[in-house]
Design an enzyme around this catalytic site. Structure first.
Site, short mmCIF file in Angstrom:
data_model
loop_
_atom_site.label_atom_id
_atom_site.label_comp_id
_atom_site.label_asym_id
_atom_site.label_seq_id
_atom_site.Cartn_x
_atom_site.Cartn_y
_atom_site.Cartn_z
N ASP A 21 0.87 -1.17 0.00
CA ASP A 21 0.00 0.00 0.00
C ASP A 21 0.92 1.24 0.00
OD1 ASP A 21 -2.36 1.62 0.67
OD2 ASP A 21 -1.42 1.79 2.63
N ASP A 23 -0.22 5.15 0.95
CA ASP A 23 -0.46 6.15 2.00
C ASP A 23 -0.41 5.52 3.38
OD1 ASP A 23 -1.01 8.64 0.54
OD2 ASP A 23 -2.70 7.53 -0.30
#
Ligand code: TMP
Ligand code: MG
Length: 269
Positions: A21, A23
Site C-alpha cells: 500500500d 499512503d
C-alpha cells in the site's frame, strides 16, 4: 515478532514479489508529532484548489476517516461510506480544474515523507530485481511524483492506483478506470489480472499495508505459495490491536520506519 516458520520458505529473490500500500504504509503517518499528508491531502494547496474546496475536502476527511478506521463497524458497513467519500472528493477536484503542470510543485511544497529507511527498501528490491507493486487507493499521479522526487521510482516499481485524466490543455477532467478505495482492493487486483499473470512464476509474496483492506491486495496472485504480511498500525492502536494481530503476521505499532521490512528483505532476498 513472530514469523511462524515462513522465513526459510520465502528465501530466494527469484520467486518473490512485494505488494505494498502507499499512503501511511510507504509514506509516513506522522513526523515530529504532526500528521503527514496522504496523496489526496497533498492537493490541499493554494496552487491547486480554492479555500472553499479545501474546507469541503477537510470536512469530508473529518466525517469519513473516523468511519474508515472504526473498529466497531464491519467492512460491509464501511463500503458505501468509502464510495461516497472518494466520489465526493474526486468530483470536487474535477470542479477545481487542477492543472497537471502544477502537481510536481505541490508535492515539493508538501510535508509528505516516505518512512525512514525507504531508500534501503526500494534500492534493495531494485538490486535484487524483485518486482514491487504499489497498490494505492490514493492518487497515482501524486504517488508517482512523491517517489520520483525521492529518487526511488525504479524500473521494478509498478503502480495500481486512481489516475487523473487530463484534457489536451492539461486540465483535470475525470478519473481513469474503476475507482479504488480502501476496501475494494480485491476487485482492483482482479481487474489487473494481466499484471499478476506476468509475475506468475513468483508465488512468494511480502505484503505491506496499514489497513485491514490492504490484506486483499494479493488476491490477484494466482498461486500464492507463501505470503508474509506486515501491518503498520498507526492510529486507534488500542481499539484495533486485536484485529490487526489476528489478521497480519507482523504488526508494527506507531513505527515510522522501514526497519522491520528492511531486516526481512536483508534476510530473504
Ligand atoms: P492508500 O490505499 O494508498 O492507503 O490510500 C488511501 C488513503 O487515503 C486512505 O487511508 C484514506 C485516505 N484519503 C485521504 O486522506 N483523503 C481523501 O480525500 C481520501 C478520499 C482518502
Ligand atoms: Mg494506506
Amino acid at each position: 515478532m513472530c514469523m511462524s516458520g515462513k522465513d526459510s520458505l520465502l528465501s530466494n529473490a527469484w520467486y518473490q514479489q512485494v505488494i505494498s500500500d502507499f499512503d501511511m504504509t510507504l509514506s509516513r503517518f506522522a513526523h515530529n508529532g504532526k500528521r503527514c499528508p496522504t496523496t489526496h491531502n497533498i492537493l490541499d494547496n493554494d496552487l491547486l484548489i480554492n479555500d472553499t474546496c479545501k474546507k469541503m475536502i477537510r470536512e469530508l476527511l473529518n466525517t469519513y476517516y473516523p468511519i474508515e478506521i472504526d473498529a466497531t463497524r464491519t467492512v460491509e458497513e464501511k463500503l458505501p461510506h468509502m464510495v461516497e467519500w472518494w466520489t465526493s472528493v474526486h468530483e470536487l477536484l474535477i470542479q477545481q480544474k487542477i492543472r497537471r503542470d502544477l502537481l510536481a510543485q505541490a508535492v515539493k511544497q508538501s510535508s509528505a515523507m516516505l518512512r525512514e529507511g525507504y531508500k534501503v527498501f526500494f534500492d534493495r528490491l531494485q538490486e535484487q530485481q524483485v518486482p514491487l507493486l504499489i497498490f494505492s487507493a490514493g492518487l497515482g499521479d501524486i504517488l508517482e511524483e512523491v517517489i520520483r522526487q525521492n529518487h526511488v521510482f525504479h524500473p521494478n516499481v509498478h503502480v495500481i492506483s486512481n489516475y487523473m485524466d487530463f484534457d489536451q490543455s492539461g486540465v483535470l477532467r475525470a478519473f481513469k478506470g474503476q475507482l479504488i478505495h480502501t476496501f475494494n482492493k480485491r476487485e482492483g487486483a482482479l481487474l489487473h489480472a494481466a499484471h499478476f499473470r506476468e509475475l506468475k512464476e513468483r508465488p512468494n509474496v511480502l505484503l505491506l499495508g496499514d489497513s485491514l483492506g490492504d490484506l486483499t491486495m494479493a488476491d490477484g496472485v494466482a498461486h500464492t505459495q507463501h505470503a508474509l504480511t506486515i501491518g503498520f498500525l498507526n492510529d486507534q492502536v488500542e481499539e484495533r490491536k486485536e484485529s490487526y494481530v489476528n489478521s497480519y503476521d507482523i504488526v508494527l505499532v506507531k513505527d515510522e520506519t522501514m526497519d522491520v521490512p528492511n531486516a526481512i528483505l536483508n534476510y530473504i532476498t
